[in-house]
Design a protein around this motif. Structure first.
Motif, short mmCIF file in Angstrom:
data_model
loop_
_atom_site.label_atom_id
_atom_site.label_comp_id
_atom_site.label_asym_id
_atom_site.label_seq_id
_atom_site.Cartn_x
_atom_site.Cartn_y
_atom_site.Cartn_z
N UNK A 69 59.69 15.63 67.22
CA UNK A 69 59.62 16.93 66.57
C UNK A 69 59.22 18.02 67.55
N UNK A 70 59.53 19.27 67.17
CA UNK A 70 59.03 20.46 67.85
C UNK A 70 58.44 21.37 66.79
N UNK A 71 57.67 22.36 67.23
CA UNK A 71 57.05 23.29 66.29
C UNK A 71 56.90 24.66 66.94
N UNK A 72 57.09 25.69 66.15
CA UNK A 72 56.89 27.05 66.62
C UNK A 72 55.40 27.29 66.84
N UNK A 73 55.07 27.94 67.97
CA UNK A 73 53.68 28.25 68.30
C UNK A 73 53.55 29.75 68.51
N UNK A 74 52.52 30.33 67.94
CA UNK A 74 52.29 31.77 68.06
C UNK A 74 51.60 32.06 69.39
N UNK A 75 52.41 32.12 70.44
CA UNK A 75 51.87 32.42 71.78
C UNK A 75 52.91 33.25 72.53
N UNK A 76 52.52 34.46 72.91
CA UNK A 76 53.42 35.34 73.66
C UNK A 76 53.49 34.90 75.12
N UNK A 79 60.12 32.24 73.85
CA UNK A 79 59.15 31.86 72.83
C UNK A 79 58.47 30.56 73.22
N UNK A 80 57.41 30.22 72.48
CA UNK A 80 56.65 29.00 72.76
C UNK A 80 56.86 27.99 71.64
N UNK A 120 66.75 25.90 75.48
CA UNK A 120 66.91 26.49 76.81
C UNK A 120 66.09 27.77 76.96
N UNK A 121 65.72 28.39 75.85
CA UNK A 121 65.05 29.70 75.91
C UNK A 121 63.58 29.63 75.50
N UNK A 122 62.97 28.46 75.58
CA UNK A 122 61.58 28.31 75.15
C UNK A 122 60.72 27.71 76.25
N UNK A 123 59.42 27.93 76.08
CA UNK A 123 58.43 27.26 76.92
C UNK A 123 57.77 26.19 76.06
N UNK A 124 57.80 24.95 76.52
CA UNK A 124 57.32 23.82 75.74
C UNK A 124 55.94 23.38 76.21
N UNK A 125 55.06 23.20 75.25
CA UNK A 125 53.72 22.67 75.55
C UNK A 125 53.49 21.46 74.65
N UNK A 126 52.50 20.66 74.97
CA UNK A 126 52.20 19.49 74.15
C UNK A 126 51.54 19.88 72.83
N UNK A 127 51.69 19.05 71.81
CA UNK A 127 51.06 19.30 70.52
C UNK A 127 49.54 19.45 70.65
N UNK A 128 48.85 18.54 71.36
CA UNK A 128 47.39 18.69 71.48
C UNK A 128 46.99 19.98 72.18
#
Length: 405
Positions: A104-111, A127-128, A201-209
């Motif tokens: 899964x992925x999830x939208x994160x409120x981070x500019x 987006x994050x 391709x247009x996002x920055x991915x971070x881990x869930x934790x």
């Protein structure tokens, strides 16, 4: 005892030689007339070849990426809000029998900003999203530079950038840092374009934790990805929405990313039909040019026709002579066009990184002028274009032809 005289018959070899004489005597006109046929054939061969090459490339990509990936995205509620998927959505999907992998992925409120001196409102269109460590393996994606999120790295302020996101932020290598809200985050990897899910391709991915720790993320996924066996894709599709969001399945959008590539292949077929129609028009124009050349040739060579008739040539021999000229003229244009079309296909396909595919029937049809497929029109046009001039030449009376000026 008297014997009836029979007219001599020309052998096929002699017919070809006589027909070729007229073409060699008028080379400039022959080249211009054959050019029309060549353009039509080249267009048709190139259109078919490029279409087949493009479709073969798409099918190869589909085979490589697989058609057994499904996505379930959180939709909107009737009141305009967004459906919230449960935190254990992935675990629920994994319990579906035929499912092989789920993530899964999830939208994160981070500019996202390049640095702390860039105003917060200038996000560069990046987006994050939070991602699980098994996301890349499930989607069949690859890292271009650096590494993917690790079990340790997913808890730290680290990110993996999509290909477009890295370009927009000006990040060229791992080890650089960017800003997410007020948190400085290290870039550990840059992805290759993800063909099945181009939005990544247009996002920055971070881990869930890390998203929960640094950006106040609530841990609820917004998109669930799953791969199942090929034979059970449709069965899983039927139950995926209500598994992901029990009681509110109508607000969950289930899609199959590979359908977009398949739709492109279908669209190529429609464009191919259109371009083949344009090639047929060019071929028709070329046929008119051949007919015009042959009519003028008959008018200019009336004395030659009269002389041959006076020396014993039959009307059939005259018809065969001019019909052969027309066929040779069309075959010359067809062969040239087929070679040009094949060369254009190989050149363009190589520039695009495709495997060039020129269907043998199309190339053979253009070279030989045979009756195979659309390119068989070469021989047909040669017959039609040369038939009237040949009949007209055969009907000339020897006396009238010899006295023509």
């Amino acid at each position: 005892m008297t014997h009836a005289l029979k007219p001599a018959r020309l052998s096929p070899r002699d017919v070809l030689r006589v027909g070729a004489v007229g073409l060699r005597a008028r080379r400039a006109r022959v080249v211009l007339s054959a050019l029309g046929i060549a353009i039509g054939i080249a267009t048709m061969v190139a259109v078919v070849g490029l279409s087949e090459s493009s479709r073969a490339d798409l099918m190869s990509r589909l085979d490589r990426l697989g058609t057994n990936l499904l996505t379930a995205e959180a939709g909107d509620t009737p009141l305009g809000g967004t459906v919230e998927l449960p935190k254990n959505a992935v675990a629920m999907v994994e319990r579906i029998g035929p499912v092989l992998h789920a993530t899964a992925t999830a939208e994160v409120d981070a500019r996202v900003r390049r640095s702390d001196v860039v105003p917060e409102e200038r996000t560069a269109g990046v987006t994050t999203q939070a991602a699980r460590t098994d996301l890349l393996a499930t989607l069949g994606g690859e890292v271009a530079r650096g590494t993917w999120l690790t079990p340790a790295g997913e808890r730290l302020p680290t990110t993996v950038l999509g290909a477009v996101a890295a370009d927009r932020l000006g990040v060229t290598r791992p080890g650089e840092t960017i800003m997410m809200n007020d948190v400085r985050v290290a870039v550990v990897g840059i992805l290759e374009p993800v063909e099945l899910v181009p939005t990544l391709d247009r996002v920055a991915l971070v881990g869930f934790p890390a998203a929960e720790r640094y950006f106040g993320f609530d841990g609820r996924p917004t998109t669930v990805f799953e791969r199942s066996t090929d034979a059970s894709v449709e069965d899983v599709r039927e139950v995926l929405a209500r598994t992901v969001s029990p009681g509110n399945e109508a607000a969950v959008r289930v899609s199959r990313p590979s359908d977009a590539l398949a739709a492109r292949a279908a669209a190529d077929k429609g464009l191919t039909a259109l371009m083949l129609g344009l090639g047929a028009v060019a071929l028709l124009v070329g046929g008119v040019g051949v007919a015009n050349t042959m009519v003028i040739s008959v008018l200019e060579r009336r004395q030659e026709i009269g002389l041959r008739r006076s020396l014993g040539a039959t009307r059939t021999a005259i018809r065969l002579q001019f019909l052969t000229e027309s066929l040779l003229l069309s075959a010359l244009g067809g062969a040239t066009g087929a070679l040009l079309g094949a060369a254009a296909t190989y050149g363009f396909a190589r520039a695009q990184g495709w495997t060039a595919v020129v269907p043998p029937w199309s190339l053979a049809g253009g070279l030989a002028g045979g009756l195979a497929g659309g390119l068989a029109a070469t021989l047909l046009i040669g017959v039609v274009a040369g038939l009237y001039p040949a009949i007209r030449a055969a009907r000339l009376h020897p006396t009238v032809a010899l006295n023509a000026t």
